[in-house]
Design a protein around this motif. Structure first.
Motif, PDB file in Angstrom:
ATOM      1  N   LYS A  25     -39.616  40.119 -16.124  1.00  0.00           N
ATOM      2  CA  LYS A  25     -38.625  39.629 -15.164  1.00  0.00           C
ATOM      3  C   LYS A  25     -39.113  38.379 -14.444  1.00  0.00           C
ATOM      4  CE  LYS A  25     -36.130  40.997 -10.968  1.00  0.00           C
ATOM      5  NZ  LYS A  25     -35.966  42.063  -9.939  1.00  0.00           N
ATOM      6  N   GLY A  26     -40.396  38.340 -14.119  1.00  0.00           N
ATOM      7  CA  GLY A  26     -40.923  37.237 -13.324  1.00  0.00           C
ATOM      8  C   GLY A  26     -41.213  35.969 -14.095  1.00  0.00           C
ATOM      9  N   ALA A  27     -41.159  36.023 -15.419  1.00  0.00           N
ATOM     10  CA  ALA A  27     -41.499  34.853 -16.230  1.00  0.00           C
ATOM     11  C   ALA A  27     -40.447  33.757 -16.091  1.00  0.00           C
ATOM     12  CB  ALA A  27     -41.638  35.255 -17.696  1.00  0.00           C
ATOM     13  N   ARG A  28     -40.905  32.529 -16.139  1.00  0.00           N
ATOM     14  CA  ARG A  28     -39.966  31.410 -16.166  1.00  0.00           C
ATOM     15  C   ARG A  28     -39.176  31.419 -17.467  1.00  0.00           C
ATOM     16  NH1 ARG A  28     -42.377  25.482 -15.392  1.00  0.00           N
ATOM     17  NH2 ARG A  28     -43.061  26.518 -13.472  1.00  0.00           N
ATOM     18  N   LEU A  29     -39.841  31.804 -18.546  1.00  0.00           N
ATOM     19  CA  LEU A  29     -39.202  31.787 -19.861  1.00  0.00           C
ATOM     20  C   LEU A  29     -39.879  32.811 -20.757  1.00  0.00           C
ATOM     21  CD1 LEU A  29     -37.232  30.240 -21.872  1.00  0.00           C
ATOM     22  CD2 LEU A  29     -39.229  28.859 -22.489  1.00  0.00           C
ATOM     23  N   LEU A  30     -39.095  33.514 -21.555  1.00  0.00           N
ATOM     24  CA  LEU A  30     -39.604  34.364 -22.631  1.00  0.00           C
ATOM     25  C   LEU A  30     -39.333  33.664 -23.952  1.00  0.00           C
ATOM     26  CD1 LEU A  30     -40.548  37.073 -24.001  1.00  0.00           C
ATOM     27  CD2 LEU A  30     -38.136  37.772 -23.902  1.00  0.00           C
ATOM     28  N   ILE A  31     -40.356  33.590 -24.797  1.00  0.00           N
ATOM     29  CA  ILE A  31     -40.193  33.086 -26.163  1.00  0.00           C
ATOM     30  C   ILE A  31     -40.569  34.218 -27.101  1.00  0.00           C
ATOM     31  CG2 ILE A  31     -40.916  31.379 -27.875  1.00  0.00           C
ATOM     32  CD1 ILE A  31     -41.636  29.519 -25.520  1.00  0.00           C
ATOM     33  N   SER A  32     -39.623  34.642 -27.917  1.00  0.00           N
ATOM     34  CA  SER A  32     -39.842  35.844 -28.717  1.00  0.00           C
ATOM     35  C   SER A  32     -38.915  35.848 -29.918  1.00  0.00           C
ATOM     36  CB  SER A  32     -39.572  37.089 -27.863  1.00  0.00           C
ATOM     37  OG  SER A  32     -39.591  38.271 -28.635  1.00  0.00           O
ATOM     38  N   GLN A  33     -39.359  36.515 -30.968  1.00  0.00           N
ATOM     39  CA  GLN A  33     -38.415  36.851 -32.024  1.00  0.00           C
ATOM     40  C   GLN A  33     -37.433  37.880 -31.482  1.00  0.00           C
ATOM     41  OE1 GLN A  33     -41.729  38.101 -34.226  1.00  0.00           O
ATOM     42  NE2 GLN A  33     -41.266  40.258 -34.104  1.00  0.00           N
ATOM     43  N   GLU A  34     -36.328  38.037 -32.161  1.00  0.00           N
ATOM     44  CA  GLU A  34     -35.321  39.016 -31.740  1.00  0.00           C
ATOM     45  C   GLU A  34     -35.932  40.410 -31.722  1.00  0.00           C
ATOM     46  OE1 GLU A  34     -32.902  42.290 -32.313  1.00  0.00           O
ATOM     47  OE2 GLU A  34     -33.824  41.410 -34.106  1.00  0.00           O
ATOM     48  N   GLY A  35     -35.597  41.168 -30.684  1.00  0.00           N
ATOM     49  CA  GLY A  35     -36.138  42.515 -30.551  1.00  0.00           C
ATOM     50  C   GLY A  35     -35.846  43.073 -29.175  1.00  0.00           C
ATOM     51  N   GLY A  36     -36.636  44.053 -28.774  1.00  0.00           N
ATOM     52  CA  GLY A  36     -36.360  44.768 -27.537  1.00  0.00           C
ATOM     53  C   GLY A  36     -36.552  43.956 -26.271  1.00  0.00           C
ATOM     54  N   LEU A  37     -37.571  43.078 -26.230  1.00  0.00           N
ATOM     55  CA  LEU A  37     -37.863  42.382 -24.973  1.00  0.00           C
ATOM     56  C   LEU A  37     -36.763  41.421 -24.532  1.00  0.00           C
ATOM     57  CD1 LEU A  37     -41.691  41.750 -24.713  1.00  0.00           C
ATOM     58  CD2 LEU A  37     -40.338  43.772 -24.216  1.00  0.00           C
ATOM     59  N   PRO A  38     -36.161  40.634 -25.419  1.00  0.00           N
ATOM     60  CA  PRO A  38     -35.032  39.816 -24.960  1.00  0.00           C
ATOM     61  C   PRO A  38     -33.875  40.650 -24.410  1.00  0.00           C
ATOM     62  CG  PRO A  38     -35.844  38.987 -27.055  1.00  0.00           C
ATOM     63  CD  PRO A  38     -36.543  40.294 -26.810  1.00  0.00           C
ATOM     64  N   ILE A  39     -33.675  41.835 -24.974  1.00  0.00           N
ATOM     65  CA  ILE A  39     -32.624  42.723 -24.467  1.00  0.00           C
ATOM     66  C   ILE A  39     -32.980  43.197 -23.060  1.00  0.00           C
ATOM     67  CG2 ILE A  39     -31.412  44.914 -24.826  1.00  0.00           C
ATOM     68  CD1 ILE A  39     -32.043  44.545 -27.855  1.00  0.00           C
ATOM     69  N   LEU A  40     -34.223  43.623 -22.876  1.00  0.00           N
ATOM     70  CA  LEU A  40     -34.654  44.083 -21.559  1.00  0.00           C
ATOM     71  C   LEU A  40     -34.550  42.963 -20.526  1.00  0.00           C
ATOM     72  CD1 LEU A  40     -37.813  46.172 -22.531  1.00  0.00           C
ATOM     73  CD2 LEU A  40     -35.569  47.039 -21.872  1.00  0.00           C
ATOM     74  N   ARG A  41     -34.992  41.771 -20.894  1.00  0.00           N
ATOM     75  CA  ARG A  41     -34.955  40.654 -19.944  1.00  0.00           C
ATOM     76  C   ARG A  41     -33.518  40.337 -19.528  1.00  0.00           C
ATOM     77  NH1 ARG A  41     -38.003  36.174 -17.902  1.00  0.00           N
ATOM     78  NH2 ARG A  41     -36.975  34.154 -18.180  1.00  0.00           N
ATOM     79  N   HIS A  42     -32.601  40.446 -20.460  1.00  0.00           N
ATOM     80  CA  HIS A  42     -31.189  40.221 -20.129  1.00  0.00           C
ATOM     81  C   HIS A  42     -30.725  41.188 -19.047  1.00  0.00           C
ATOM     82  CE1 HIS A  42     -26.866  39.654 -20.627  1.00  0.00           C
ATOM     83  NE2 HIS A  42     -26.748  40.959 -20.829  1.00  0.00           N
ATOM     84  N   PHE A  43     -31.066  42.445 -19.192  1.00  0.00           N
ATOM     85  CA  PHE A  43     -30.543  43.451 -18.270  1.00  0.00           C
ATOM     86  C   PHE A  43     -31.311  43.528 -16.951  1.00  0.00           C
ATOM     87  CE2 PHE A  43     -28.620  45.381 -22.170  1.00  0.00           C
ATOM     88  CZ  PHE A  43     -27.307  45.319 -21.738  1.00  0.00           C
ATOM     89  N   ILE A  44     -32.537  43.029 -16.901  1.00  0.00           N
ATOM     90  CA  ILE A  44     -33.282  43.099 -15.641  1.00  0.00           C
ATOM     91  C   ILE A  44     -33.238  41.801 -14.857  1.00  0.00           C
ATOM     92  CG2 ILE A  44     -34.845  44.897 -16.474  1.00  0.00           C
ATOM     93  CD1 ILE A  44     -36.983  42.793 -16.909  1.00  0.00           C
ATOM     94  N   SER A  45     -32.826  40.684 -15.498  1.00  0.00           N
ATOM     95  CA  SER A  45     -32.918  39.420 -14.761  1.00  0.00           C
ATOM     96  C   SER A  45     -31.832  38.398 -15.069  1.00  0.00           C
ATOM     97  CB  SER A  45     -34.277  38.767 -15.038  1.00  0.00           C
ATOM     98  OG  SER A  45     -34.311  38.200 -16.340  1.00  0.00           O
ATOM     99  N   ARG A  46     -31.279  38.399 -16.276  1.00  0.00           N
ATOM    100  CA  ARG A  46     -30.360  37.357 -16.748  1.00  0.00           C
ATOM    101  C   ARG A  46     -31.029  35.984 -16.787  1.00  0.00           C
ATOM    102  NH1 ARG A  46     -27.698  41.568 -17.169  1.00  0.00           N
ATOM    103  NH2 ARG A  46     -25.419  41.689 -17.187  1.00  0.00           N
ATOM    104  N   LYS A  47     -32.357  35.934 -16.729  1.00  0.00           N
ATOM    105  CA  LYS A  47     -33.068  34.663 -16.841  1.00  0.00           C
ATOM    106  C   LYS A  47     -33.184  34.272 -18.314  1.00  0.00           C
ATOM    107  CE  LYS A  47     -36.717  34.237 -14.107  1.00  0.00           C
ATOM    108  NZ  LYS A  47     -37.974  34.615 -13.399  1.00  0.00           N
TER     109      LYS A  47
END
Length: 389
Positions: A296-318
């Motif tokens: 949640k606190g990261a300025r940016l997540l860089i990742s292949q598609e998977g669980g973490l981009p989904i989690l980041r969407h729901f906890i922060s919308r960043k």
């Protein structure tokens, strides 16, 4: 009969997704499962006597699926209000379930499946589409609102009429897109819960951010996060969803030329491939709750598609920069993200056949289309975020 067949299909799908399964291993497991089912089978009767429909909700599959299930449960409660209470019953990912549901106002209780004692008025399981495992029709007819009864009938009818959508995630995706629903709202059969219109849902985290930031020596919004692995269901080194580790390492070198002062953190499971030139390696070193705080606190997540981009969407919308391969960015992507792919295959090939994550459907080789998304393209879409101070 329908309940048994649905349960059997769920078991078959679970075994199919495990690595190392052979007919010799699967057959005894299915025989044992059928014996257990036969011994415990009975026509359930609710143990509740009040004027509320008590629902047991069973989220299934991976962490990302749990996050999507969290929105479904929220919308279910929002739609039917005080006419229902919802208990969350889980048999895996309990730490994640606690973060998603423990103490939330719209949830009655959360507990492990083996501690489940009551027989509920209705039991709903969810991976992609909701499955009514059982329902005490007499109780629901007595205390359920007309709108709730109609919804449960709609779900039951959908199950009976569309078994292929439950058996094939590929067909389920096609069906959902044809009806204007992405993965986030896929569970909303006939739009009865108006999930597409619910844009305010998020997963709140406990207020312990500073403790986590202090523990790992980081400051909010002043670091980048990368992640290299797929979920535990796809724990395979040859997973063609993976963006090559050497690409991550090349990307980090390019980021440091743009902004040499911003720390780069790798998070994930201990078995994920290590990117050697990160500033902080937290693979397997955080709790799930700490991982969410860092994400949640990261300025940016860089990742292949998977669980973490989904989690980041729901906890922060960043924003995140998400690299897609076999999965369809139009189905799995979120609007706030840079959703990158190479356009080699329109629509994605996820679940067209069982080994979609091991073998390219075009070439027949263990070589994924993610490798065609080069680090330069990631820089192109993220430069402004990386440069910002």
């Amino acid at each position: 009969m329908q309940q048994y067949l649905e349960s059997l299909l769920e078991k078959i799908r679970a075994l199919r997704n495990r690595s190392g399964m052979t007919p010799g291993k699967v057959i005894p497991k299915l025989i044992f499962w059928n014996i257990k089912y036969l011994l415990k089978y009975r026509k359930p009767r609710s143990t509740f006597k009040d004027n509320t429909v008590h629902i047991a909700f069973i989220p299934q599959a991976g962490i990302g699926d749990f996050a999507f299930a969290a929105k479904y449960v929220y919308c279910l409660k929002k739609t039917f209000g005080n006419n229902i209470t919802i208990d969350i019953v889980v048999d895996n990912h309990f730490e994640a379930a606690e973060c998603f549901w423990k103490g939330k106002k719209h949830i009655n209780r959360l507990f492990n499946a083996h501690k489940k004692q009551n027989t509920y008025d209705c039991e709903i399981a969810l991976t992609r589409f909701p499955v009514i495992r059982y329902i005490d029709k007499k109780r629901v007819d007595q205390v359920g609102s007309e709108r709730l009864k109609q919804y449960l009938k709609t779900v039951s009818r959908f199950q009976l009429q569309n078994p292929l959508l439950y058996q094939s995630d590929y067909l389920g995706r096609c069906y959902s897109l044809l009806h204007g629903r992405t993965r986030e709202n896929q569970a909303d059969i006939e739009n009865r819960l108006s999930m597409t219109q619910v844009t305010d849902f998020h997963i709140p985290l406990p207020e312990n951010d500073e403790e986590t930031f202090g523990k790992f020596g980081i400051k909010e919004n002043a670091y980048l996060v990368i992640q290299t692995g797929s979920g535990k269901h796809f724990r395979n080194e040859n997973n063609i969803r993976h963006w090559p580790v050497e690409y991550y390492e090349e990307l980090i070198e390019k980021i440091r030329k743009i902004n040499p002062s911003i720390p780069i953190i790798q998070i994930g499971e201990a078995y994920h491939k290590t990117v050697k030139n990160t500033d902080i390696n937290l693979l397997g070193k955080t709790s799930f709750r700490e991982m969410l705080t860092i994400l949640k606190g990261a300025r940016l997540l860089i990742s292949q598609e998977g669980g973490l981009p989904i989690l980041r969407h729901f906890i922060s919308r960043k924003p995140s920069c998400v690299i897609f391969g076999p999965t369809d960015k139009n189905f799995m992507g979120f609007d706030e993200n840079s959703n990158l792919n190479t356009n080699n295959c329109e629509g994605g090939c996820e679940w067209i056949f069982d080994n979609w994550y091991k073998t390219c459907i075009k070439t027949g080789k263990n070589s994924g289309c993610t490798k065609h998304t080069l680090p330069e393209k990631v820089i192109e879409f993220t430069r402004d975020t990386i440069e910002f101070e």
